[in-house]
Every structure is written in structure tokens, then in C-alpha cells.
Design a protein around this motif. Structure first.
Motif, short mmCIF file in Angstrom:
data_model
loop_
_atom_site.label_atom_id
_atom_site.label_comp_id
_atom_site.label_asym_id
_atom_site.label_seq_id
_atom_site.Cartn_x
_atom_site.Cartn_y
_atom_site.Cartn_z
N MET A 125 7.45 31.65 20.73
CA MET A 125 8.67 32.04 20.02
C MET A 125 8.97 31.03 18.92
O MET A 125 8.61 29.87 19.01
N ALA A 126 9.68 31.50 17.93
CA ALA A 126 10.07 30.64 16.84
C ALA A 126 11.54 30.23 17.00
O ALA A 126 12.28 30.81 17.77
N ARG A 127 11.92 29.24 16.25
CA ARG A 127 13.29 28.73 16.30
C ARG A 127 14.24 29.61 15.49
O ARG A 127 13.81 30.36 14.62
N ILE A 128 15.53 29.46 15.78
CA ILE A 128 16.58 30.06 14.96
C ILE A 128 17.33 28.89 14.34
O ILE A 128 17.65 27.91 15.02
N LEU A 129 17.60 28.99 13.05
CA LEU A 129 18.26 27.92 12.32
C LEU A 129 19.63 28.41 11.86
O LEU A 129 19.72 29.51 11.31
N ALA A 130 20.67 27.63 12.10
CA ALA A 130 22.02 28.02 11.69
C ALA A 130 22.54 27.09 10.61
O ALA A 130 22.25 25.89 10.62
N LEU A 131 23.34 27.65 9.71
CA LEU A 131 23.90 26.89 8.60
C LEU A 131 25.42 27.04 8.57
O LEU A 131 25.94 28.15 8.64
N ASP A 132 26.09 25.90 8.46
CA ASP A 132 27.53 25.89 8.15
C ASP A 132 27.61 25.47 6.70
O ASP A 132 27.68 24.29 6.38
N TYR A 133 27.54 26.47 5.80
CA TYR A 133 27.43 26.23 4.37
C TYR A 133 28.73 25.69 3.80
O TYR A 133 29.81 26.21 4.07
N GLY A 134 28.60 24.67 2.98
CA GLY A 134 29.74 24.12 2.26
C GLY A 134 29.33 23.82 0.83
O GLY A 134 28.14 23.67 0.54
N THR A 135 30.29 23.71 -0.06
CA THR A 135 29.94 23.47 -1.46
C THR A 135 29.37 22.07 -1.67
O THR A 135 28.54 21.89 -2.55
N LYS A 136 29.76 21.11 -0.86
CA LYS A 136 29.24 19.74 -1.00
C LYS A 136 28.09 19.46 -0.05
O LYS A 136 27.10 18.86 -0.43
N ARG A 137 28.24 19.86 1.20
CA ARG A 137 27.19 19.60 2.19
C ARG A 137 27.15 20.75 3.18
O ARG A 137 28.14 21.48 3.34
N THR A 138 26.01 20.89 3.83
CA THR A 138 25.79 21.98 4.76
C THR A 138 25.30 21.43 6.09
O THR A 138 24.31 20.68 6.12
N GLY A 139 25.98 21.79 7.16
CA GLY A 139 25.55 21.40 8.50
C GLY A 139 24.46 22.35 8.97
O GLY A 139 24.51 23.55 8.69
N ILE A 140 23.48 21.79 9.66
CA ILE A 140 22.35 22.59 10.12
C ILE A 140 22.14 22.36 11.62
O ILE A 140 22.17 21.22 12.09
N ALA A 141 21.93 23.46 12.34
CA ALA A 141 21.62 23.40 13.77
C ALA A 141 20.39 24.26 14.01
O ALA A 141 20.07 25.15 13.22
N VAL A 142 19.71 24.00 15.12
CA VAL A 142 18.48 24.71 15.41
C VAL A 142 18.35 24.93 16.91
O VAL A 142 18.89 24.16 17.71
N THR A 143 17.64 25.99 17.28
CA THR A 143 17.37 26.22 18.70
C THR A 143 16.05 25.55 19.07
O THR A 143 15.25 25.19 18.21
N ASP A 144 15.83 25.46 20.36
CA ASP A 144 14.50 25.09 20.85
C ASP A 144 13.60 26.31 20.65
O ASP A 144 14.07 27.38 20.24
N GLU A 145 12.31 26.17 20.93
CA GLU A 145 11.39 27.29 20.70
C GLU A 145 11.67 28.49 21.61
O GLU A 145 11.33 29.61 21.27
#
Length: 137
Positions: free
Chosen positions: A1-21
Motif C-alpha cells: 500500500m502507498a501512503r496518504i499525505l495531508a496538507l494544512d495549506y496556508g499562505t505562508k507555510r503548510t503543515g504536512i502529515a502522512v500515514t504509514d504504508e
């Protein structure tokens, strides 16, 4: 399986989270200056298998799009052009910043650490991803 990547988009910076495989656990990955986000995602997806981008959808209390939705929509068009093989899903992100801040308090972080906006963004992305994982069918 592949990971899922999440973004908390912001105009200055973006937070990124990821799942395990196995797509069971959501973990904060990093926070990236938004102007470097597309390059970061291209690099990351060239090194890791990612099957889905989950992007926070900021809404007002009456469910209307927030002001930041316009910049997010522009970014998503660029993302779809640069990494077309990975689909994008949107997740309501209302209250994630407040939940992230509360998580920091509950974790015992000191006031100075809680003022780290990059950490708040990364935790917010993790909450968005956890929400997606919990609610997917």
C-alpha cells in the motif's frame, strides 16, 4: 500500500502529515514554506509511494468557503498539473487549529513551544489526516 499525505495549506507555510504504508496511523511530517511546497511534494512523491493527497477545506460556520479557499484552489490546480497521477480529496478543516493548540496544551508543551506556528500547522495537518482516515468508507 502507498501512503496518504495531508496538507494544512496556508499562505505562508503548510503543515504536512502522512500515514504509514498500511494507512493506519497519521503522523506529522513537517512544515514547509508554501512557496516551496510544490517542489517538496514532487521530491517526496519521487521517493515515497503516495496514493492520495488530502487537503484541508476551510469553511465558515455557515459552510460557505472561507477567504483562503481562493488561494487553495489555485494551488490545487498547480498540484494537479505537476503531480497528475495522485488524486486530491478535500476534508473540512474547521476547528483543526484550535484542536491542534489544545493537543499541544494536553501534551504538556510550554507556552513558548505552543507559540510555534509551524508546529500548530503540522499538528493541524495530522488532525485533518486522522479525520479522513476515521471517516473514509
Amino acid at each position: 500500500m502507498a501512503r496518504i499525505l495531508a496538507l494544512d495549506y496556508g499562505t505562508k507555510r503548510t503543515g504536512i502529515a502522512v500515514t504509514d504504508e498500511l494507512q493506519i496511523i497519521a503522523s506529522g511530517l513537517t512544515t514547509v514554506p508554501t512557496k516551496e511546497l510544490l517542489s517538496f511534494l514532487e521530491q517526496y512523491t519521487s521517493e515515497e509511494q503516495v496514493e492520495l493527497f488530502v487537503v484541508g477545506e476551510p469553511k465558515q460556520m455557515n459552510y460557505e468557503a472561507s477567504e483562503s479557499e481562493l488561494s487553495i484552489t489555485k494551488f490545487l490546480a498547480q498540484l494537479a498539473k505537476r503531480i497528475p497521477h495522485i488524486p486530491i480529496k478535500r476534508v473540512d478543516e474547521r476547528f483543526t487549529s484550535k484542536m491542534a493548540f489544545q493537543t499541544m496544551i494536553d501534551s504538556g508543551l510550554k507556552k513558548k513551544q505552543r507559540q510555534d506556528k509551524a508546529l500548530v500547522d503540522e499538528i493541524s495537518a495530522t488532525i485533518i489526516l486522522q479525520s479522513y482516515l476515521y471517516n473514509r468508507s
